[in-house]
Design a protein around this motif. Structure first.
Motif, PDB file in Angstrom:
ATOM      1  N   HIS A   9       0.860  -1.160  -0.123  1.00  0.00           N
ATOM      2  CA  HIS A   9      -0.148   0.039  -0.029  1.00  0.00           C
ATOM      3  C   HIS A   9       0.881   1.391  -0.066  1.00  0.00           C
ATOM      4  O   HIS A   9       1.949   1.249   0.581  1.00  0.00           O
ATOM      5  CB  HIS A   9      -0.952   0.194   1.033  1.00  0.00           C
ATOM      6  CG  HIS A   9      -1.583  -1.363   1.152  1.00  0.00           C
ATOM      7  ND1 HIS A   9      -2.632  -1.624   0.342  1.00  0.00           N
ATOM      8  CD2 HIS A   9      -1.496  -2.347   2.083  1.00  0.00           C
ATOM      9  CE1 HIS A   9      -3.051  -2.650   0.906  1.00  0.00           C
ATOM     10  NE2 HIS A   9      -2.539  -3.403   1.943  1.00  0.00           N
ATOM     11  N   ALA A  10       0.547   2.193  -0.961  1.00  0.00           N
ATOM     12  CA  ALA A  10       1.221   3.295  -0.927  1.00  0.00           C
ATOM     13  C   ALA A  10       0.301   4.578  -0.850  1.00  0.00           C
ATOM     14  O   ALA A  10      -0.733   4.725  -1.251  1.00  0.00           O
ATOM     15  CB  ALA A  10       2.203   3.456  -2.285  1.00  0.00           C
ATOM     16  N   ARG A  11       0.862   5.676  -0.333  1.00  0.00           N
ATOM     17  CA  ARG A  11      -0.027   7.095  -0.392  1.00  0.00           C
ATOM     18  C   ARG A  11       0.848   7.826  -1.343  1.00  0.00           C
ATOM     19  O   ARG A  11       2.220   7.929  -1.422  1.00  0.00           O
ATOM     20  CB  ARG A  11       0.043   7.617   0.901  1.00  0.00           C
ATOM     21  CG  ARG A  11      -0.605   9.088   0.892  1.00  0.00           C
ATOM     22  CD  ARG A  11      -0.703   9.851   2.102  1.00  0.00           C
ATOM     23  NE  ARG A  11      -1.121   8.976   3.296  1.00  0.00           N
ATOM     24  CZ  ARG A  11      -2.424   9.072   3.723  1.00  0.00           C
ATOM     25  NH1 ARG A  11      -3.374   9.858   2.868  1.00  0.00           N
ATOM     26  NH2 ARG A  11      -2.907   8.399   4.753  1.00  0.00           N
ATOM     27  N   VAL A  12       0.077   8.409  -2.470  1.00  0.00           N
ATOM     28  CA  VAL A  12       0.238   9.248  -3.597  1.00  0.00           C
ATOM     29  C   VAL A  12      -0.263  10.342  -3.636  1.00  0.00           C
ATOM     30  O   VAL A  12      -1.469  10.507  -3.401  1.00  0.00           O
ATOM     31  CB  VAL A  12       0.312   8.363  -4.852  1.00  0.00           C
ATOM     32  CG1 VAL A  12       0.647   9.129  -6.064  1.00  0.00           C
ATOM     33  CG2 VAL A  12       0.763   7.130  -4.922  1.00  0.00           C
ATOM     34  N   GLN A  13       0.564  11.583  -3.431  1.00  0.00           N
ATOM     35  CA  GLN A  13       0.067  12.991  -3.305  1.00  0.00           C
ATOM     36  C   GLN A  13       0.176  13.440  -4.827  1.00  0.00           C
ATOM     37  O   GLN A  13       1.058  13.503  -5.486  1.00  0.00           O
ATOM     38  CB  GLN A  13       0.542  13.882  -2.553  1.00  0.00           C
ATOM     39  CG  GLN A  13       0.045  15.172  -2.571  1.00  0.00           C
ATOM     40  CD  GLN A  13       0.780  16.318  -1.354  1.00  0.00           C
ATOM     41  OE1 GLN A  13       1.000  15.772  -0.207  1.00  0.00           O
ATOM     42  NE2 GLN A  13       1.266  17.229  -1.897  1.00  0.00           N
ATOM     43  N   ILE A  14      -1.035  13.988  -5.206  1.00  0.00           N
ATOM     44  CA  ILE A  14      -1.083  14.688  -6.729  1.00  0.00           C
ATOM     45  C   ILE A  14      -1.548  16.187  -6.334  1.00  0.00           C
ATOM     46  O   ILE A  14      -2.554  16.465  -5.946  1.00  0.00           O
ATOM     47  CB  ILE A  14      -1.863  14.010  -7.592  1.00  0.00           C
ATOM     48  CG1 ILE A  14      -1.305  12.608  -7.875  1.00  0.00           C
ATOM     49  CG2 ILE A  14      -2.068  14.659  -9.090  1.00  0.00           C
ATOM     50  CD1 ILE A  14      -2.011  11.722  -8.752  1.00  0.00           C
ATOM     51  N   ASP A  15      -0.492  16.947  -6.852  1.00  0.00           N
ATOM     52  CA  ASP A  15      -1.099  18.435  -6.830  1.00  0.00           C
ATOM     53  C   ASP A  15      -1.417  18.900  -8.161  1.00  0.00           C
ATOM     54  O   ASP A  15      -0.662  19.012  -9.407  1.00  0.00           O
ATOM     55  CB  ASP A  15       0.049  19.313  -6.236  1.00  0.00           C
ATOM     56  CG  ASP A  15       0.693  18.672  -4.779  1.00  0.00           C
ATOM     57  OD1 ASP A  15      -0.097  18.452  -4.083  1.00  0.00           O
ATOM     58  OD2 ASP A  15       1.936  18.702  -4.653  1.00  0.00           O
ATOM     59  N   CYS A  16      -2.455  19.705  -8.239  1.00  0.00           N
ATOM     60  CA  CYS A  16      -3.095  20.190  -9.513  1.00  0.00           C
ATOM     61  C   CYS A  16      -2.979  21.781  -9.103  1.00  0.00           C
ATOM     62  O   CYS A  16      -3.642  22.533  -8.356  1.00  0.00           O
ATOM     63  CB  CYS A  16      -4.440  19.948  -9.590  1.00  0.00           C
ATOM     64  SG  CYS A  16      -4.664  18.148  -9.945  1.00  0.00           S
TER      65      CYS A  16
END
Length: 86
Positions: A9-16
């Protein structure tokens, strides 16, 4: 259960980021539609599930009068994927 399963399991942050709040929201909506609930192959990795965990708005003031403000939306996705077991 015995031993590792190979499921990680991984947490991925995406910034827009965009020049207006509306544009940042439109971009974030497109990302959310594509990723939330995704399962399949992603760059050679078998993804079992991807879910939106958190979302927050950001604002960057211009550093000078010549720059425009920037509006952002950050999204955290939890990604369950398979990984090789050594």
């Amino acid at each position: 259960l015995e031993g590792p399963t190979g499921l990680a399991h991984a947490r991925v942050q995406i910034d827009c980021w965009a020049g207006t709040k509306v544009a940042a929201k439109q971009l974030a909506d497109r990302v959310r539609i594509r990723l939330n609930g995704f399962a399949g192959n992603m760059a050679g990795v078998t993804v079992r599930g991807c879910t939106l965990d958190n979302e927050r708005d950001s604002y960057e003031k211009p550093a000078s009068a010549r720059e425009m403000p920037e509006f952002g939306i950050s999204m955290d996705f939890m990604v369950s994927h398979l990984e090789a077991i050594a």
